[in-house]
Design an enzyme around this catalytic site. Structure first.
Site, PDB file in Angstrom:
ATOM      1  N   SER A   2       0.826  -1.203   0.000  1.00  0.00           N
ATOM      2  CA  SER A   2       0.000   0.000   0.000  1.00  0.00           C
ATOM      3  C   SER A   2       0.860   1.253   0.000  1.00  0.00           C
ATOM      4  O   SER A   2       1.962   1.270   0.561  1.00  0.00           O
ATOM      5  CB  SER A   2      -0.893   0.000   1.248  1.00  0.00           C
ATOM      6  N   TYR A  28      -2.306  -0.090  10.119  1.00  0.00           N
ATOM      7  CA  TYR A  28      -2.503  -0.707   8.812  1.00  0.00           C
ATOM      8  C   TYR A  28      -1.239  -0.575   7.974  1.00  0.00           C
ATOM      9  O   TYR A  28      -0.760  -1.557   7.386  1.00  0.00           O
ATOM     10  CB  TYR A  28      -3.683  -0.039   8.095  1.00  0.00           C
TER      11      TYR A  28
END
Length: 346
Positions: free
Chosen positions: A141, A166
């Site tokens: 990501s 995350y």
């Protein structure tokens, strides 16, 4: 044969259908959790020819649309289950898209991220090692760049300051993949996704939340007073890159067979401009409430995709206007006939 985890998810659904339509044999897995309403996940599976009742009764189903697509209800956290799957099938490549998603959710539910994004990923790595899988491709990501102020983000930039749990789990995936590549010669490729949007998108993403609120006549929250920009990337462009990385030969290189690439449009767009285009497609003006930055958010994302262009001739081509129009068309067709204009991504 290719294994795709997270096959009922947003990107996973698009990838599996692209692969099987191209003639590849695919096994898809997903735990179908309730992070967001599972009805959307089941609807994606139905669009791919997977029957919900069959899955609920037996845990597995073969697609009625694509005979070369077989789906299993299975979470990566289930180590023995993942091991049995690898014993049953001989995978030439694995694409790991399954993960607990969302930056803000990680602030209140950290264990879900450790279970899925760390423990689950190790289960995949270990089975790929034991069964000598030819290539593991996995989703990372843009969030790994965290507090990095330099733009555009390049793969050589420092990623030691994640801004959310995350992001930290995604960076851990990259490090774990490198270790398995180093120790066992497992070829791994991580792709850092940049703000993926499009039809069948997750209801917790900003563009879905905005659409729901705008059509219902509710105000939308615009964080950081609107002074934010994102490298919005249309889902078909992401899937095109994934297919190339999965199916094309890996570039020759010496040393550890571990690579990381940015995959994005390479054109950051101000959040207010994105909202403006969404308003145009929806035909409704939004009432905006401007507020401060959310914990875990970053002000700007901007992908340098030159490495992926060099090694795989990749370039995202879908313009934002085209992508938003496609999303809104799907959104209206999916949500409004069943729930009315004032219902949607809840």
């Amino acid at each position: 044969m290719i294994l795709v985890s997270g096959a009922a998810g947003f990107i996973g659904f698009h990838l599996t259908t692209a692969l099987v339509a191209a003639g590849e044999t695919v096994v898809g897995i997903d735990n179908l959790n309730d992070y967001y309403p599972p009805e959307l996940k089941w609807a994606r599976l139905a669009a791919a020819g997977i029957d919900q009742r069959t899955v609920e009764e037996s845990g597995t189903a073969r697609s009625s649309r694509f005979p070369n697509y077989h789906f299993f209800r299975l979470g990566l956290e289930d180590g023995p289950g993942v091991a049995r799957l690898f014993e049953q099938f001989s995978f030439t490549a694995v694409c790991n898209l399954a993960a607990q998603a969302g930056v803000r959710y990680s602030l209140t539910n950290p264990q879900a991220y450790v279970d899925s994004n760390v423990t689950g990923f190790v289960n995949v790595l270990e089975q790929c090692r034991q069964h000598r899988v030819g290539h593991l491709v996995y989703a990372s990501s843009s969030s790994v760049y965290g507090l990095n102020a330099k733009v555009p983000f390049a793969e050589t930039d420092d990623v030691s300051q994640p801004a959310s749990l995350y992001a930290a789990t995604k960076r851990s995936n990259e490090l774990l993949a490198h270790v398995y590549s180093h120790l066992y010669g497992l070829p791994t490729t991580g792709l850092r996704f940049f703000t993926v949007y499009g039809p069948w998108g997750r209801p917790d993403m900003a563009y879905s939340l905005f659409s729901d609120a705008i059509l219902a006549g509710r105000p939308i929250q615009v964080f950081n007073q609107g002074a934010m920009s994102r490298d919005f990337t249309y889902v078909d462009d992401i899937v095109g890159g994934l297919v190339r990385v999965l199916l094309q030969p890996r570039p020759e290189s010496s040393g550890v067979p571990s690579r990381i690439y940015n995959i994005g449009k390479g054109q950051p767009v101000n959040l207010l401009r994105f909202i403006e285009l969404l308003e145009e497609q929806l035909g409704v003006k939004a009432e905006k409430i401007f507020t401060g930055m959310q914990p875990g958010d970053v002000e700007k994302t901007f992908a340098d995709t030159s490495a992926l262009e060099r090694d795989y001739a990749y370039r995202a081509t879908t313009g934002l206007e085209t992508g938003i129009a496609a999303f809104v068309d799907w959104y209206r067709n999916y949500y409004q006939p069943h729930q009315g204009a004032d219902a949607g991504a809840k």
